[in-house]
Design an enzyme around this catalytic site. Structure first.
Site, PDB file in Angstrom:
ATOM      1  N   THR A  41       0.869  -1.174   0.000  1.00 35.36           N
ATOM      2  CA  THR A  41       0.000   0.000   0.000  1.00 35.36           C
ATOM      3  C   THR A  41       0.903   1.220   0.000  1.00 35.36           C
ATOM      4  OG1 THR A  41      -1.682  -1.161   1.280  1.00 35.36           O
ATOM      5  CG2 THR A  41      -1.851   1.230   1.187  1.00 35.36           C
ATOM      6  N   LYS A  64      -7.413   1.884  -3.191  1.00 28.00           N
ATOM      7  CA  LYS A  64      -7.102   1.483  -1.808  1.00 28.00           C
ATOM      8  C   LYS A  64      -7.275   2.684  -0.863  1.00 28.00           C
ATOM      9  CE  LYS A  64      -5.176  -0.819   1.674  1.00 28.00           C
ATOM     10  NZ  LYS A  64      -5.588  -2.051   2.317  1.00 28.00           N
ATOM     11  N   LYS A 107      -0.056   5.638   7.983  1.00 23.74           N
ATOM     12  CA  LYS A 107       0.633   5.758   6.688  1.00 23.74           C
ATOM     13  C   LYS A 107      -0.404   5.890   5.563  1.00 23.74           C
ATOM     14  CE  LYS A 107       1.710   2.012   4.803  1.00 23.74           C
ATOM     15  NZ  LYS A 107       1.290   1.090   3.770  1.00 23.74           N
TER      16      LYS A 107
END
Ligand SMILES: NC(=O)c1ccc[n+]([C@@H]2O[C@H](COP(=O)([O-])OP(=O)(O)OC[C@H]3O[C@@H](n4cnc5c(N)ncnc54)[C@H](OP(=O)(O)O)[C@@H]3O)[C@@H](O)[C@H]2O)c1
Length: 292
Positions: free
Chosen positions: A100, A175, A243
């Site tokens: 990711t 995502k 993050k």
């Protein structure tokens, strides 16, 4: 029958270790690389295959190379440079990144791949450790149709859904949507469950009934009971979520989207980190409410 390939898998963490295991179980010949060698040894002991000393050596001569590391800089360090995966790959082969990361780094790595005559897909996943172990991940892919069609039957070894979302970067953008949707939802669930406790209700009974109605969610089905029990030492780490939210907030600054709830929840996660909960599951937002 699916074609069996010579593959490389780089990054044997919580996610990568079982994902690479599914590839081996499907009959592909897998060479692994992991920064911490002991994990690569453990993988080979469990699944067979081979271990390489660098990402370039793992990727050498492979039709398909998979990566699953932590963040943008981790991706750069295993893909670019003399020892990086791209340096070992032959023209026409394909790099699939399951990290990711930002859409920016996806485009950067794609450009570096193209310069060498290689192809690239950004392919972040959702479904957590359990999804990786059970081979039931959701995979959101950015890139061209040709490489997607080549990679999909292999990705299907650990996916229950795998969809091409648009050009390189579109997987990472999808995502981000996933994480933005989750952030506010988990905070809402934490507030509801904390309210139930303070109101003197039986939280688990509350969940049993409202999960049959409009409040139902994956988070409610999979996290409500552990939240009520105050158990957070498992699952998807707050450090990873921060993050992901940082990447999403940076992207929103570029595209003009307003993310007031995601930005607020990011600050709540900063508080969880300050309490030592960086590795706790994202459902630990509940802990802030319980102790205030
Ligand atoms: N865990 C989840 O539930 C979940 C769910 C969906 C998506 N993701 C995403 O999937 C990715 C991997 O997550 P994870 O849970 O598997 O993480 P993890 O357990 O921390 O594993 C990270 C892997 O990347 C390697 N790595 C990190 N930095 C590196 C570097 N600079 N150079 C070389 N190797 C490096 C690590 O090697 P070492 O073994 O040497 O540390 C390890 O193999 C992340 O982007 C995460 O956001 C995770």
């Amino acid at each position: 029958m699916t074609t069996r390939f010579d593959l490389a898998f780089i990054g044997l963490g919580v996610m990568g270790f079982p994902m690479a295991g599914h590839l081996a179980a499907a009959g592909h010949r897998v060479t692994v690389y992991n920064r911490t060698g002991a994990r690569a040894d453990a993988w080979v002991a469990k699944h067979g295959g081979a271990r390489a000393p660098t990402p370039a050596a793992a990727a050498s001569g492979k039709a398909l190379v998979f990566v699953c590391v932590g963040n943008d800089d981790d991706l750069r360090s295993v893909v670019l440079g003399q020892q990086g995966a791209l340096a070992g790959m032959s023209k026409g082969s394909l790099l699939v990144d399951h990290t990711t990361a930002s859409a920016i780094v996806a485009r950067e790595v794609s450009a570096a791949a193209r310069e060498r005559g290689l192809e690239f897909l950004d392919a972040p996943v959702s479904g957590g450790q359990a999804g990786a172990e059970n081979g039931k991940l959701t995979v959101m892919v950015g890139g061209d149709q040709g490489p997607f069609d080549r990679a999909k039957p292999v990705i299907d070894c650990y996916a229950r859904a795998c969809m091409l979302m648009g050009p390189v970067g579109a997987g990472q953008l999808t995502k981000m949507v996933n994480q933005i949707c989750i952030a506010g939802l988990v905070q809402g669930l934490a507030e509801g469950l904390n309210f139930a406790q303070r109101a003197g209700l039986d939280g688990k009974k509350v969940v049993e009934v409202i999960s049959k109605g409009a409040a139902q969610s994956w988070q409610m089905d999979n996290r409500a009971n552990t939240m009520l029990d105050g158990k957070f030492e498992f699952g998807f780490a707050v450090n990873w979520m921060r993050k992901d939210l940082r990447i999403s907030l940076e992207e929103a600054r570029q595209n003009g989207a307003r993310l007031p709830v995601a930005a607020l929840v990011d600050q709540f996660y900063a508080q969880v980190q300050a309490r030592g909960g960086g590795r706790w599951d994202t459902s630990s937002l509940m802990q802030l409410l319980a102790n205030d």
